[in-house]
Design a protein around this motif. Structure first.
Motif, short mmCIF file in Angstrom:
data_model
loop_
_atom_site.label_atom_id
_atom_site.label_comp_id
_atom_site.label_asym_id
_atom_site.label_seq_id
_atom_site.Cartn_x
_atom_site.Cartn_y
_atom_site.Cartn_z
N LEU A 1 51.20 41.52 35.34
CA LEU A 1 49.53 40.46 34.69
C LEU A 1 48.85 41.80 34.05
N SER A 2 49.01 41.28 32.59
CA SER A 2 48.25 42.27 31.72
C SER A 2 47.28 40.84 30.89
N THR A 3 46.22 41.20 30.54
CA THR A 3 45.52 40.67 29.59
C THR A 3 46.09 41.07 27.77
N VAL A 4 45.91 40.21 27.29
CA VAL A 4 46.85 40.29 26.07
C VAL A 4 46.00 39.24 24.78
N ARG B 1 50.70 51.79 40.70
CA ARG B 1 49.97 53.34 40.16
C ARG B 1 49.46 53.66 38.57
N ALA B 2 50.95 53.65 37.72
CA ALA B 2 51.07 53.58 36.60
C ALA B 2 50.31 52.37 36.01
N ALA B 3 50.90 51.28 36.47
CA ALA B 3 50.09 50.07 35.60
C ALA B 3 48.72 50.04 35.76
N ALA B 4 48.12 49.89 36.71
CA ALA B 4 46.64 50.38 37.29
C ALA B 4 46.36 51.57 36.33
N ALA B 5 46.76 52.60 35.90
CA ALA B 5 46.40 53.62 35.01
C ALA B 5 46.48 53.25 33.73
N ARG B 6 47.01 51.78 33.54
CA ARG B 6 46.97 50.93 31.84
C ARG B 6 46.27 49.38 32.11
N GLY B 7 45.70 49.33 32.82
CA GLY B 7 44.27 47.80 32.96
C GLY B 7 45.28 47.01 33.15
N THR C 1 41.59 48.55 57.31
CA THR C 1 42.07 49.67 56.99
C THR C 1 42.01 49.32 55.04
N GLU C 2 41.38 49.95 54.03
CA GLU C 2 41.77 50.57 52.87
C GLU C 2 43.29 51.15 52.85
N LEU C 3 43.80 50.66 51.90
CA LEU C 3 45.08 51.62 50.84
C LEU C 3 44.26 52.33 50.03
N PRO C 4 45.22 54.20 49.85
CA PRO C 4 45.01 54.78 49.45
C PRO C 4 44.56 54.12 47.96
N ALA C 5 43.63 54.90 47.13
CA ALA C 5 42.82 54.42 46.15
C ALA C 5 43.79 54.31 44.79
N CYS C 6 43.36 53.85 44.19
CA CYS C 6 44.96 53.58 42.50
C CYS C 6 43.87 52.47 41.82
N PRO C 7 43.29 53.82 40.95
CA PRO C 7 42.08 53.20 40.22
C PRO C 7 42.33 53.08 38.52
N MET C 8 41.48 51.80 38.33
CA MET C 8 42.49 51.24 37.65
C MET C 8 41.91 51.37 35.99
N SER C 9 42.05 51.29 35.45
CA SER C 9 42.00 51.85 33.69
C SER C 9 41.11 50.09 33.31
N PRO C 10 39.90 51.04 32.93
CA PRO C 10 39.37 49.32 32.29
C PRO C 10 39.41 50.01 30.80
N ALA D 1 43.43 39.55 36.04
CA ALA D 1 43.40 40.92 35.70
C ALA D 1 41.82 41.07 34.98
N PRO D 2 40.92 41.24 35.94
CA PRO D 2 39.23 41.47 35.37
C PRO D 2 39.57 42.95 35.71
N SER D 3 38.55 43.36 34.86
CA SER D 3 37.81 44.67 34.86
C SER D 3 37.36 45.20 35.98
N PRO D 4 37.67 46.68 36.53
CA PRO D 4 37.96 46.82 37.51
C PRO D 4 36.86 46.77 38.21
N ASP D 5 36.02 47.18 37.36
CA ASP D 5 34.43 47.44 37.94
C ASP D 5 33.45 46.18 37.51
#
Length: 374
Positions: A362-365, A319-325, A104-113, A76-80
């Protein structure tokens, strides 16, 4: 080197926190059923951001990286985070072939850092352990690391207290905070179990006794204790978390339709050993996932992530989970017609979810503060 008993004890400790976690771990450790953890090298990903890499695998969930050979996984690393040239990729997938990247890539799913989440303040909790085995010492040590003096543990067994204390002295540390009370009694007697007032505890662990001569005898004791508990425990939200340890996988089938957690420790040991023998980097991944803090598998109400009137798809939940990192791994269904665990589900299928269903994350606690309340 992998300390199998330590990992099993960590799983037990984590299961006192959330009902359903043992079922998630049991599936991840089993190659023949559902989804499992795979680690492999894939050319062409050196220097790629983790957020970009995870969209190249439509049939698997990329959860992190680990150095080839020895080293600490980065789950669960930082998206960058950039993937290093010698990094192996860590997946959750149904089959090894599903971890092959797509052209081919799936549509973007931005992760929050976002910073590590906190589990909040832990109030006073009571845990009842029925049975005795060599794993108790490590289990108590893990509970101490997890919760310290915010937990109170009672251990009930016919094993003499002097025998237990002799074993535990090798695991005690100077900063131990966990209050432990030993009760020498036979919980197989209904009156004794009733006098323990099990409904007053927050979690109950029924551990397979090593004093039994054969697995069948140990599992029979465990099953009998569980059946007696059913008459003493409430239902619904007030019910304590119950974790049952079995030794024979066939006997675990008796608990298929119960809502409580069942862990077949002998199977977990076998699966761990066989998988690590095939891929040594898995040892570090398993160890990292069962640490007290850091990358953690959690269960959260799916209603906190998506509108259930949709019906939503797993892609929307992801996507909702990714928005929360966080990384969504699957669903723990509690609706009667769709009961069970589904990891790495099809991203595009519409899901008819209920308020009692949970998303597996999977989340960093971060290490929480502990408080003791009356």
């Amino acid at each position: 080197i992998i300390a199998i008993d330590d990992i099993v004890s960590r799983l037990n400790a984590q299961s006192t926190r959330q009902r359903g976690l043992s079922k998630v771990y049991s599936e991840l450790l089993t190659l023949t059923e559902g989804s499992a953890i795979y680690v492999r090298a894939i050319a062409g990903f050196a220097g790629v951001r983790f957020e970009d890499a995870r969209r190249r695998f439509p049939n698997a969930i990329l959860i992190g990286t680990t150095p080839a050979g020895q080293g600490t996984p980065n789950l669960a690393p930082s998206p960058d985070t950039r993937i290093a040239p010698d990094d192996l990729l860590v997946f959750i997938a149904h089959r090894y072939d599903d971890t092959t990247p797509s052209a081919t890539e799936l549509p973007a799913c931005p992760m929050s850092p976002e910073a590590p989440r906190t589990l909040g303040q832990i109030g006073h909790r009571r845990t009842l352990i029925l049975g005795w085995s060599r794993k108790i010492a490590t289990l108590l040590w893990e509970l101490d690391r997890h919760f310290g003096d915010s937990y109170e543990v009672d251990v009930v067994s016919t094993t003499p207290v002097e025998t237990r204390e002799r074993l535990l002295q090798y695991y005690e540390s100077e900063d131990q905070r966990l209050p432990v009370r030993h009760v020498e009694a036979d919980f197989r007697i209904p009156r004794v179990l009733e006098q323990l007032e099990p409904a007053a505890y927050d979690s109950i662990l029924i551990l397979a006794s090593e004093r039994a001569s054969v697995e069948e005898e140990a599992d029979a004791t465990t099953t009998s204790a569980y059946l007696m508990l059913q008459d003493l425990l409430p239902t619904g939200a007030e019910r304590p978390n119950v974790l049952i340890e079995m030794l024979d996988p066939d006997n675990a089938l008796l608990f298929e339709n119960v809502s409580d957690d069942v862990m077949v420790s002998s199977s977990i040991v076998s699966f761990l050993l066989s998988q690590v023998a095939l891929n040594r980097e898995l040892a570090a991944v398993f160890s990292e996932l069962t640490r007290p803090w850091g990358p953690q598998i959690l269960l959260e109400p799916v209603s906190q992530y998506v509108d259930l009137t949709g019906p939503p798809t797993f892609d929307e939940i992801e996507r909702a989970a990714a928005a929360r990192g966080e990384i969504a791994l699957g669903l723990k269904r509690r609706v009667q017609s769709h009961a069970g665990l589904v990891l790495n589900p099809d991203r595009d299928v519409e899901l008819h979810l209920g308020s009692e269903d949970a998303v597996v994350l999977l989340s960093t606690v971060a290490e929480p503060r502990t408080t003791v309340s009356d």
